[in-house]
Design a protein around this motif. Structure first.
Motif, PDB file in Angstrom:
ATOM      1  N   SER A   1       0.838  -1.197   0.000  1.00  0.00           N
ATOM      2  CA  SER A   1       0.000   0.000   0.000  1.00  0.00           C
ATOM      3  C   SER A   1       0.878   1.254   0.000  1.00  0.00           C
ATOM      4  O   SER A   1       1.829   1.357   0.782  1.00  0.00           O
ATOM      5  CB  SER A   1      -0.917   0.003   1.229  1.00  0.00           C
ATOM      6  N   TYR A   2       0.537   2.182  -0.902  1.00  0.00           N
ATOM      7  CA  TYR A   2       1.205   3.493  -0.956  1.00  0.00           C
ATOM      8  C   TYR A   2       0.222   4.496  -0.360  1.00  0.00           C
ATOM      9  O   TYR A   2      -0.558   5.125  -1.063  1.00  0.00           O
ATOM     10  CB  TYR A   2       1.528   3.828  -2.401  1.00  0.00           C
ATOM     11  N   PRO A   3       0.211   4.656   0.977  1.00  0.00           N
ATOM     12  CA  PRO A   3      -0.897   5.334   1.667  1.00  0.00           C
ATOM     13  C   PRO A   3      -0.947   6.836   1.382  1.00  0.00           C
ATOM     14  O   PRO A   3       0.022   7.448   0.921  1.00  0.00           O
ATOM     15  CB  PRO A   3      -0.586   5.056   3.140  1.00  0.00           C
ATOM     16  N   GLN A   4      -2.106   7.422   1.702  1.00  0.00           N
ATOM     17  CA  GLN A   4      -2.338   8.848   1.492  1.00  0.00           C
ATOM     18  C   GLN A   4      -2.090   9.674   2.748  1.00  0.00           C
ATOM     19  O   GLN A   4      -2.299  10.890   2.727  1.00  0.00           O
ATOM     20  CB  GLN A   4      -3.782   9.057   1.036  1.00  0.00           C
ATOM     21  N   VAL A   5      -1.614   9.073   3.796  1.00  0.00           N
ATOM     22  CA  VAL A   5      -1.336   9.823   5.023  1.00  0.00           C
ATOM     23  C   VAL A   5      -0.133  10.742   4.806  1.00  0.00           C
ATOM     24  O   VAL A   5       0.949  10.280   4.441  1.00  0.00           O
ATOM     25  CB  VAL A   5      -1.055   8.848   6.195  1.00  0.00           C
ATOM     26  N   GLY A   6      -0.337  12.030   4.988  1.00  0.00           N
ATOM     27  CA  GLY A   6       0.749  12.979   4.788  1.00  0.00           C
ATOM     28  C   GLY A   6       1.299  12.960   3.378  1.00  0.00           C
ATOM     29  O   GLY A   6       2.509  13.149   3.190  1.00  0.00           O
TER      30      GLY A   6
ATOM     31  N   LEU B   1       4.368  14.429   5.416  1.00  0.00           N
ATOM     32  CA  LEU B   1       4.593  13.520   6.537  1.00  0.00           C
ATOM     33  C   LEU B   1       6.045  13.557   6.990  1.00  0.00           C
ATOM     34  O   LEU B   1       6.329  13.584   8.206  1.00  0.00           O
ATOM     35  CB  LEU B   1       4.206  12.101   6.134  1.00  0.00           C
ATOM     36  N   ALA B   2       6.982  13.575   6.034  1.00  0.00           N
ATOM     37  CA  ALA B   2       8.400  13.589   6.391  1.00  0.00           C
ATOM     38  C   ALA B   2       8.775  14.878   7.120  1.00  0.00           C
ATOM     39  O   ALA B   2       9.599  14.858   8.045  1.00  0.00           O
ATOM     40  CB  ALA B   2       9.253  13.410   5.135  1.00  0.00           C
ATOM     41  N   LYS B   3       8.158  16.000   6.721  1.00  0.00           N
ATOM     42  CA  LYS B   3       8.481  17.273   7.377  1.00  0.00           C
ATOM     43  C   LYS B   3       8.034  17.275   8.833  1.00  0.00           C
ATOM     44  O   LYS B   3       8.579  18.039   9.644  1.00  0.00           O
ATOM     45  CB  LYS B   3       7.810  18.418   6.631  1.00  0.00           C
ATOM     46  N   ALA B   4       7.059  16.444   9.169  1.00  0.00           N
ATOM     47  CA  ALA B   4       6.610  16.384  10.561  1.00  0.00           C
ATOM     48  C   ALA B   4       7.689  15.855  11.481  1.00  0.00           C
ATOM     49  O   ALA B   4       7.637  16.080  12.703  1.00  0.00           O
ATOM     50  CB  ALA B   4       5.354  15.507  10.664  1.00  0.00           C
TER      51      ALA B   4
ATOM     52  N   LYS C   1       9.903  24.737  10.357  1.00  0.00           N
ATOM     53  CA  LYS C   1       8.902  25.542  11.041  1.00  0.00           C
ATOM     54  C   LYS C   1       7.624  25.693  10.212  1.00  0.00           C
ATOM     55  O   LYS C   1       6.635  26.215  10.703  1.00  0.00           O
ATOM     56  CB  LYS C   1       9.471  26.920  11.359  1.00  0.00           C
ATOM     57  N   HIS C   2       7.684  25.250   8.947  1.00  0.00           N
ATOM     58  CA  HIS C   2       6.534  25.427   8.055  1.00  0.00           C
ATOM     59  C   HIS C   2       5.700  24.139   7.977  1.00  0.00           C
ATOM     60  O   HIS C   2       5.296  23.707   6.906  1.00  0.00           O
ATOM     61  CB  HIS C   2       7.017  25.819   6.662  1.00  0.00           C
ATOM     62  N   VAL C   3       5.450  23.537   9.126  1.00  0.00           N
ATOM     63  CA  VAL C   3       4.675  22.296   9.186  1.00  0.00           C
ATOM     64  C   VAL C   3       3.426  22.561  10.008  1.00  0.00           C
ATOM     65  O   VAL C   3       3.505  22.989  11.160  1.00  0.00           O
ATOM     66  CB  VAL C   3       5.486  21.139   9.809  1.00  0.00           C
TER      67      VAL C   3
ATOM     68  N   GLY D   1      13.470  12.749  15.834  1.00  0.00           N
ATOM     69  CA  GLY D   1      12.376  12.532  14.895  1.00  0.00           C
ATOM     70  C   GLY D   1      12.408  11.140  14.299  1.00  0.00           C
ATOM     71  O   GLY D   1      11.363  10.516  14.087  1.00  0.00           O
ATOM     72  N   VAL D   2      13.619  10.626  14.021  1.00  0.00           N
ATOM     73  CA  VAL D   2      13.747   9.252  13.521  1.00  0.00           C
ATOM     74  C   VAL D   2      13.259   8.276  14.584  1.00  0.00           C
ATOM     75  O   VAL D   2      12.601   7.268  14.280  1.00  0.00           O
ATOM     76  CB  VAL D   2      15.205   8.958  13.119  1.00  0.00           C
ATOM     77  N   GLY D   3      13.566   8.578  15.840  1.00  0.00           N
ATOM     78  CA  GLY D   3      13.074   7.724  16.921  1.00  0.00           C
ATOM     79  C   GLY D   3      11.562   7.741  17.011  1.00  0.00           C
ATOM     80  O   GLY D   3      10.929   6.700  17.248  1.00  0.00           O
ATOM     81  N   GLU D   4      10.937   8.916  16.837  1.00  0.00           N
ATOM     82  CA  GLU D   4       9.476   8.993  16.858  1.00  0.00           C
ATOM     83  C   GLU D   4       8.872   8.205  15.706  1.00  0.00           C
ATOM     84  O   GLU D   4       7.821   7.568  15.861  1.00  0.00           O
ATOM     85  CB  GLU D   4       9.046  10.459  16.790  1.00  0.00           C
TER      86      GLU D   4
END
Length: 472
Positions: A33-38, A47-50, A55-57, A93-96
């Motif tokens: 699945s290539y999901p639509q989340v973010g 999603l990656a910017k999260a 600061k623009h997230v 962020g990688v840990g999250e």
């Protein structure tokens, strides 16, 4: 399983993401699945910017929670995330991200490229988007200070949270990729059957975001540099209240930015093809620069091979280039080549719509004097008026016919002199032109009134252009 493609930049990421998007239905049928989340246009950039420090997230917490719910609701499903923005994820962020996909196993897909190819590609990308005004040598000095040339630290950060067994690093080269192709290599990394690859959308197999020829690229760089530094003659005083000035400023800004962001590269590429300069040879790297970058790349691969389990990463065999004869930039073109290129750039429909001062600035990059629209209208009016006057006086209305008539008269004169004949015995049959000839015998000469009118129009045109009057 969560397959997470994290880049890197300028290593085929755009081609991969377009491939995933156009074949999302086929991937779903095959269990990925290539999901639509973010999800953005083709990739999961929001999603990656999260997970970065950007600061623009907006809705950072909501994006992370949505990813965690996606993983928790389908623990037996396989997902694919793709964004080179993950390359900028901070360590926590990688840990999250690892915690969000924790119910699943993970595979981190990371493609690298020999620095001798990656740095010129980054130079092209930054230049064509208007973010670089420096020549290649100065840009290379900046690249040595960036983290582009040290991807081992990035891989170590992801391995710290996901484990070294989850890391898959591949060199972008025909010798090392599965099937000699990036898309087939990613297909194999997802564990999909080889025979199903033939069912992919043919449009998704075409390369995208390729680097332009150096002539077009350097033309873009020089035009962007001049547009960002030149005084375009627009109002700059913030206290100006005149609506006309404010409207002119806003229109010019929109026009210039629209050209620089999405149209200037296409204009310059088309102009270079029409001018016959698209295939002009040239290279950016010197032999010394190539050796330095290739040595740094091998060192990074050796560091990774000491940490990664399994078969070592193989460095493809390459040869150093011949010595660079010149640094590619617009000044290396001859004056005639710059004129050919510049005239075709100014003739583009996208450029003609710009304000006159912007057109003049673009022309100055090529040494072409751009004529303002007012002068062009004046020239057209002058040509139409002179055409009507010639027709009213019974003269030739075509310049070609007039030149042919002059040639015939000159040939007849030379024939008379050669044959030592009197004008009335002209064997060529051309009308005799003498000092005492009547009005009916002066068909090849422009009437005195016509010459005076033409001189008067020429003086008016020069004054309107702001040119100095000629000595004649």
């Amino acid at each position: 399983m969560f397959h997470i493609h994290i880049g890197a930049h300028k290593v085929g990421s755009t081609s991969l993401q377009r491939f995933f998007t156009l074949n999302a239905g086929l991937l779903e049928e095959l269990g990925v699945s290539y999901p639509q989340v973010g999800f953005g246009t083709f990739a999961h950039h929001p999603l990656a910017k999260a997970f970065t420090e950007s600061k623009h997230v907006h809705e950072r917490a909501e994006l992370k929670a949505a990813l965690a719910r996606l993983a928790a609701e389908a623990p037996d499903k396989t997902f694919l995330l793709s964004s080179e923005v993950f390359e900028f994820a901070r360590p926590d962020g990688v840990g999250e991200l690892a915690e969000a996909v924790a119910p699943h196993q993970a595979q981190i897909l990371f493609y690298v490229r020999d620095f001798t190819r990656m740095i010129p590609s980054k130079y092209a990308q930054r230049t064509k988007t208007g973010g670089n005004h420096k020549n290649f040598d100065d840009f290379l000095d900046i690249a040595h200070e960036m983290r582009w040339l040290a991807f081992t630290r990035l891989v170590s950060t992801w391995a710290h949270h996901f484990g070294w067994d989850a890391i898959r690093v591949q060199v972008l080269d025909r010798e090392t990729l599965v099937g000699g192709d990036l898309l087939k290599d990613a297909w194999a990394a997802l564990g999909l059957p080889v025979e199903a690859f033939s069912q992919c959308d043919p449009a998704s197999l075409e390369p995208v975001n390729t680097s332009p020829n150096w002539v077009a690229l350097e033309a873009v760089r020089e035009v962007n540099r001049r547009l960002s530094t030149a005084d375009l003659g627009l109002p700059k005083d913030e206290k100006t209240k005149g609506l006309r000035h404010i409207k002119a400023l806003e229109e010019a800004r929109f026009a210039v930015e629209g050209l620089r962001v999405g149209k200037l590269l296409a204009v310059c590429e088309q102009a270079s093809v029409e001018a016959g300069l698209a295939d002009k040879p040239g290279q950016y790297l010197t032999s010394e620069q190539w050796s330095t970058l290739h040595g740094l790349f091998r060192s990074e691969i050796e560091r990774l091979n000491r940490r990664l389990p399994g078969a070592p990463i193989r460095v493809p065999s390459t040869r150093p280039p011949a010595e660079r004869t010149f640094l590619p930039q617009l000044s290396e073109l001859t004056a005639q080549e710059r004129l050919r290129l510049g005239r075709r750039v100014l003739a583009a429909r996208q450029v003609k719509k710009l304000p006159p001062q912007v057109i003049e600035t673009i022309g100055s990059a090529f040494g072409v004097r751009a004529r303002p629209p007012r002068v062009q209208k004046l020239d057209a009016w002058h040509a139409v008026t002179m055409h009507r006057l010639r027709r009213a006086l019974g003269l030739s209305t075509g310049r070609t016919q007039e030149l042919e008539r002059r040639k015939e008269l000159a040939a007849a004169r030379r024939a008379r002199v050669a044959n030592n004949q009197a004008p009335e015995a002209d064997a060529a049959g051309a009308p005799a032109v003498t000092a005492t000839a009547g009005a009916g015998d002066r068909a090849g000469r422009r009437p005195t009134l016509m010459r005076r009118i033409e001189r008067r129009f020429a003086r008016w045109s020069r004054r309107l252009r702001g040119e100095r009057p000629s000595s004649s």
